[in-house]
Design a protein around this motif. Structure first.
Motif, mmCIF file in Angstrom:
data_model
loop_
_atom_site.group_PDB
_atom_site.id
_atom_site.type_symbol
_atom_site.label_atom_id
_atom_site.label_comp_id
_atom_site.label_asym_id
_atom_site.label_seq_id
_atom_site.Cartn_x
_atom_site.Cartn_y
_atom_site.Cartn_z
ATOM 1 N N GLY A 81 0.878 -1.237 -0.107
ATOM 2 C CA GLY A 81 0.036 -0.030 0.012
ATOM 3 C C GLY A 81 0.811 1.201 -0.201
ATOM 4 N N GLU A 82 0.881 1.946 1.039
ATOM 5 C CA GLU A 82 1.777 3.338 1.358
ATOM 6 C C GLU A 82 3.020 2.956 1.422
ATOM 7 N N ILE A 83 3.948 3.851 0.827
ATOM 8 C CA ILE A 83 5.280 3.680 1.004
ATOM 9 C C ILE A 83 5.819 4.995 1.585
ATOM 10 N N PHE A 84 6.029 5.074 2.851
ATOM 11 C CA PHE A 84 6.733 6.038 3.564
ATOM 12 C C PHE A 84 8.216 6.181 3.506
ATOM 13 N N GLY A 85 8.761 7.454 2.784
ATOM 14 C CA GLY A 85 10.112 7.473 2.628
ATOM 15 C C GLY A 85 10.596 8.416 3.409
ATOM 16 N N ILE A 86 11.594 7.875 4.285
ATOM 17 C CA ILE A 86 12.012 9.074 5.392
ATOM 18 C C ILE A 86 13.454 9.507 5.025
ATOM 19 N N PHE A 87 13.469 10.712 5.265
ATOM 20 C CA PHE A 87 14.900 11.527 4.941
ATOM 21 C C PHE A 87 15.154 12.484 5.893
ATOM 22 N N LYS A 88 16.298 12.712 6.208
ATOM 23 C CA LYS A 88 16.829 13.884 7.246
ATOM 24 C C LYS A 88 16.679 15.125 6.402
ATOM 25 N N ALA A 89 16.630 16.248 7.088
ATOM 26 C CA ALA A 89 16.527 17.450 6.531
ATOM 27 C C ALA A 89 17.891 17.987 5.843
ATOM 28 N N TYR A 90 18.755 17.026 6.288
ATOM 29 C CA TYR A 90 20.308 17.135 5.512
ATOM 30 C C TYR A 90 20.653 15.736 5.292
ATOM 31 N N CYS A 91 21.971 15.416 5.124
ATOM 32 C CA CYS A 91 22.523 13.959 4.967
ATOM 33 C C CYS A 91 23.348 13.729 5.915
ATOM 34 N N MET A 102 9.924 13.829 6.811
ATOM 35 C CA MET A 102 11.127 14.651 6.805
ATOM 36 C C MET A 102 11.661 14.789 8.385
ATOM 37 N N THR A 103 12.721 14.028 8.718
ATOM 38 C CA THR A 103 13.282 14.432 10.241
ATOM 39 C C THR A 103 14.138 15.300 10.346
ATOM 40 N N LYS A 104 14.383 15.639 11.595
ATOM 41 C CA LYS A 104 15.589 16.381 12.122
ATOM 42 C C LYS A 104 15.756 17.936 11.800
ATOM 43 N N ALA A 105 14.532 18.245 11.378
ATOM 44 C CA ALA A 105 14.484 19.495 10.862
ATOM 45 C C ALA A 105 14.846 20.674 11.947
ATOM 46 N N ASP A 106 14.733 20.156 13.221
ATOM 47 C CA ASP A 106 15.242 21.133 14.396
ATOM 48 C C ASP A 106 16.689 21.306 14.302
ATOM 49 N N VAL A 107 17.483 20.252 13.746
ATOM 50 C CA VAL A 107 18.896 20.319 13.726
ATOM 51 C C VAL A 107 19.385 21.592 12.912
ATOM 52 N N LEU A 108 18.479 21.944 11.882
ATOM 53 C CA LEU A 108 18.950 23.201 11.215
ATOM 54 C C LEU A 108 18.436 24.513 11.951
ATOM 55 N N LYS A 142 8.585 26.269 6.038
ATOM 56 C CA LYS A 142 7.415 25.926 5.288
ATOM 57 C C LYS A 142 7.896 26.129 3.709
ATOM 58 N N SER A 143 8.667 26.899 3.387
ATOM 59 C CA SER A 143 9.227 27.316 2.134
ATOM 60 C C SER A 143 10.114 25.881 1.685
ATOM 61 N N TYR A 144 10.874 25.725 2.933
ATOM 62 C CA TYR A 144 12.099 24.620 2.408
ATOM 63 C C TYR A 144 11.202 23.454 2.282
ATOM 64 N N ILE A 145 10.278 23.249 2.937
ATOM 65 C CA ILE A 145 9.583 21.759 2.669
ATOM 66 C C ILE A 145 8.865 21.847 1.310
ATOM 67 N N ASN A 146 8.347 23.136 0.933
ATOM 68 C CA ASN A 146 7.606 23.157 -0.209
ATOM 69 C C ASN A 146 8.663 23.108 -1.294
ATOM 70 N N TYR A 147 9.982 23.405 -1.173
ATOM 71 C CA TYR A 147 10.611 23.447 -2.238
ATOM 72 C C TYR A 147 10.965 22.113 -2.485
ATOM 73 N N ILE A 148 11.553 21.234 -1.490
ATOM 74 C CA ILE A 148 11.670 19.900 -1.418
ATOM 75 C C ILE A 148 10.739 19.176 -2.375
ATOM 76 N N VAL A 179 10.921 17.242 -5.705
ATOM 77 C CA VAL A 179 10.828 15.600 -5.489
ATOM 78 C C VAL A 179 9.453 15.251 -6.014
ATOM 79 N N GLY A 180 8.491 16.040 -5.883
ATOM 80 C CA GLY A 180 7.062 15.511 -6.408
ATOM 81 C C GLY A 180 6.313 14.583 -5.652
ATOM 82 N N VAL A 181 6.952 14.521 -4.208
ATOM 83 C CA VAL A 181 5.843 13.883 -3.369
ATOM 84 C C VAL A 181 5.796 14.558 -2.201
ATOM 85 N N PRO A 182 4.395 14.672 -1.629
ATOM 86 C CA PRO A 182 4.326 15.327 -0.269
ATOM 87 C C PRO A 182 4.865 15.071 0.943
ATOM 88 N N VAL A 183 5.541 16.066 1.719
ATOM 89 C CA VAL A 183 5.920 15.470 3.017
ATOM 90 C C VAL A 183 4.906 15.569 3.827
#
Ligand code: GDP
Ligand code: IMO
Ligand code: MG
Length: 421
Positions: free
Chosen positions: A259-269, A328-334, A392-398, A402-406
């Motif tokens: 069904g759903e595929i949750f793709g998880i990424f950090k706000a950096y690498c 998207m994880t670890k947004a707070d690290v930025l 919010k702009s950072y998320i919108n930009y990604i 990427v073409g998939v919603p956060v």
């Protein structure tokens, strides 16, 4: 019901453990489908941090069933230690942890072979966690492996001895490598006894029966897409399919049941171990990310290499996995950055490209776009509305790139620090 999958889109450690724990109340079953104790999945609640290696991250919520699928490799020593740690929290898993008969066993000699192979590689070492992962999957595909189901058979000890002898022959080629099997063997057989206390099952039938009786299943990935044996930065990868297709082979679930595929990424690498990392920062900004994000391996304690978000790599991972929702994880690290950089393409000897090159090791240089930082504390916010516009702009930009919603945003290690969009 269908099986949803949650997996990492980068080089692992994206926060899978935390988010699986957050999502667990929505599911009846949590199932690990690949990898082994090279994984370190952290989750935090009531101010206590827990790190899991082999056991699915759904064990702290109560009644859920947890399954270790056929695609996983198990080290009985590490498994026993993990179970004992959990038992101290008064959690008894004997009724709701199920282990596939077809999961392969990591033998003491697999760990030794891993170490010998890495030593022999010298500067070109993979940077393995040294848990025996590569040698165990090699024996699986080489059709020599021992499986959990074998521990219930009369010929188990004999099979074990045959494989050990094979490994001893292989170890002869590493002439100056000293090892002692005895250091591991006693604990290993104690681990086998510990494994026998659990439900050892034909997990493919079990999971499909659950699906057919309308139970909800979340498949938990380990490592990340860029460490996948086929699509990662080969040879600096792990030895399993970390991608969504791995959930099918690692659990015995057909593709049309996903069904759903949750793709998880950090706000950096981040990346731990060797291998190419185009956006890596070797300067004080990299150190700042490491310090702010506490970027040290959950399994080995090694410092993680840090760098900016890599959009061509993220887009690639979204494509390979068929991601339907981003986390998207670890947004707070930025939080303390005036500006944030994002890699949008690579400068290569053949010109600028926004796709993953065959070999990341060739001379490619990231091309960055700079975006405004939010430069403020966000960890206490619990809704998207409260969030600063720059985030919010950072998320919108990604999302646009990427073409998939956060759909889920994580702003701290704690369960509560999670926002659903
Ligand atoms: P996993 O292997 O994908 O489960 O990730 P790890 O547990 O190895 O590494 C993620 C680390 O980040 C852990 O220490 C988590 O507690 C922590 N973490 C997860 N999400 C967040 C977040 O949103 N913010 C911060 N600051 N830490 C997080
Ligand atoms: P989780 O599930 C980050 C890396 C190792 C090494 C390479 C091969 O916590 O995200 P292996 O031990 O598999 O032979 O190592 O893969 N690696 C991970 N990096 N997170 C992990 O798991 C990893 N598991 C393996 O550092 O570079
Ligand atoms: Mg980890």
């Amino acid at each position: 019901m269908k099986v949803d999958v949650l997996l990492g889109l980068q080089w692992g450690d994206e926060g899978k453990g935390k988010v699986v724990d957050v999502l667990t109340p929505r599911y009846d079953v949590i199932a690990r489908f690949q990898g082994g104790p090279n994984a370190g999945h952290s989750l935090e609640f009531n101010d206590v941090k827990h790190v899991l290696h082999t056991i699915p991250s759904g064990i702290f919520r109560g009644d859920q069933i947890n399954v270790i699928g056929n695609g996983v490799v198990i080290d009985p020593i590490i498994f026993k230690k993990e179970i004992e740690g959990i038992a101290q929290l008064n959690i008894d898993l004997t009724n709701n942890l199920f282990i596939s008969k077809k999961a392969h066993l990591i033998l003491p000699s697999h760990r030794i072979l891993d170490e010998a192979s890495e030593k022999a590689k010298g500067k070109t070492k993979i940077g393995s966690t040294l848990k025996g992962i590569g040698p165990t999957y090699m024996d699986k595909t080489g059709r020599n492996g021992l499986r959990v189901g074998d521990i219930l058979t009369a010929s188990f000890k004999e099979k074990y001895q045959t494989l050990i002898e094979k490994h001893e022959t292989l170890l002869c080629q590493y002439s100056d490598f000293k090892y002692s099997l005895k250091d591991y063997e006693e604990g290993w057989f104690e681990g086998i006894e510990a494994l026998k206390k659990f439900n050892i099952i034909d997990s493919e039938y079990y999971i499909n029966d659950l699906i057919n009786t309308q139970k909800t299943v979340l498949a938990e990935g380990a490592q990340g897409t860029l460490l996948d044996i086929d699509f990662g930065s080969y040879p600096y990868v792990t030895s399993s399919n970390t991608i969504s297709a791995g959930a099918c082979t690692g659990l015995g679930v057909a593709p049309n049941k996903i069904g759903e595929i949750f793709g998880i990424f950090k706000a950096y690498c981040t990346r731990v171990g060797s291998g190419p990392f185009p956006t890596e920062l070797h300067d004080e900004t990299g150190d700042k990310l490491r310090n702010m994000g506490h970027e040290y391996g959950a399994t080995t304690g090694r410092p993680r290499r840090c760098g900016w978000l890599d959009l061509p790599a993220l887009r690639y991972a979204v494509m390979i996995n068929g991601v339907t929702q981003l986390v998207m994880t670890k947004a707070d690290v930025l939080n303390e950055f005036e500006t944030i950089k994002v890699c949008t393409k690579y400068r290569t000897p053949e010109g600028e490209k926004d796709i993953m090159p065959y070999c990341l090791e060739t001379e490619i240089e990231p091309v960055f776009t700079e975006l405004p930082g939010w430069n403020q504390e966000i960890s206490s916010y619990r809704t998207l509305d409260e969030m600063p516009d720059a985030l919010k702009s950072y998320i919108n930009y990604i999302e646009m790139k990427v073409g998939v919603p956060v759909k889920i945003l994580s702003v701290g290690p704690n369960r509560d620090q999670t926002i659903f969009k």
